[in-house]
Design a protein around this motif. Structure first.
Motif: not given
Length: 244
Positions: A142-144, A146-147, A176, A178, A183
């Motif tokens: 998920n993008s979280e 990734t952060e 998700y 992406k 990424v």
């Protein structure tokens, strides 16, 4: 090696039938501690290399048993995070892991998948650390996350820590919105050691690929193309180091 290695990734349980059918005649399924990064940590521990494993899972008996296995192999798990209510898992649909390639993932809403940027004390985690290892399985979720991994990479880079990545590509995990190519390049730019096959590199980093490569291709041809692939990566990512 001076200092310790820190491995970061999801703690997983792998379920596997004892026969080539999940609902088999013996009605038996085996369970193993899993996770690519945990496997790396265990192997390093077995080689007497100081290593810490960072992940997250619920505070329950299964998690504690999982960590006991890692501790038995000399892996430090003091930085492990107890949170959430689910440990991720996956089902390998063959008895030997080879006859079928199908894998069913059950990782949504796991404790690890719910980690957020700012929740991990990377300054403390990287104390006495000289090497940080992660894989592409983390930003695939998920993008979280990734952060989270981006935060870790920025801090590790600022501290002069050697960073390695395994380009594990699992198309069923990137769900998700992406694509890996959107990424991964922004994360790979921090890495000194980049591991992966030519197809993973093509999908995640945009390196070239020869569509004619197949099961009939000779090992010599594969090696020749792998060298070409590596040269592209060295040009594209200046921090990448030739370990040969």
């Amino acid at each position: 090696m001076k200092g310790k290695v820190v491995c970061f990734g999801e703690a997983l349980i792998r379920y596997q039938p004892v026969e080539n059918s999940f609902f088999n005649e013996s009605n038996t399924v085996t369970a193993y501690p899993g996770g690519s990064e945990a496997n790396v940590a265990v192997k390093l521990g077995q080689l007497s290399i100081p290593v810490s494993y960072i992940s997250a899972a619920p505070d329950n008996e299964i998690t504690r048993e999982y960590l006991e296995i890692l501790n038995h192999h000399h892996v430090d798990t003091c930085g492990f995070i107890y949170s959430g209510s689910r440990i991720g898992s996956y089902i390998l649909l063959s008895a030997n892991g080879l006859s079928k390639g199908e894998v069913i993932y059950d990782r949504n809403h796991s404790s690890f998948s719910q980690l957020k940027k700012g929740e991990l004390d990377w300054e403390h985690i990287f104390k006495d650390c000289t090497w940080f290892h992660w894989t592409a399985l983390t930003p695939a979720l998920n993008s979280e996350l990734t952060e989270v991994i981006h935060e870790a990479l920025e801090i590790a880079s600022a501290k002069g820590i050697t960073i390695s990545v395994d380009l594990n590509y699992r198309n069923r995990l990137w769900q998700y919105g992406k694509k890996p190519l959107e990424v991964m390049p922004g994360l790979i730019k921090y890495c000194h050691i980049i591991m992966g096959n030519i197809w993973a590199s093509h999908t995640m980093l945009g390196t070239s690929i020869d569509e004619n490569l197949n099961r009939e291709t000779s090992p010599e041809e594969y090696l020749e193309y792998a060298v070409k692939n590596s040269q592209e990566i060295f040009i594209q990512y200046s921090q990448c180091t030739d370990c040969s």
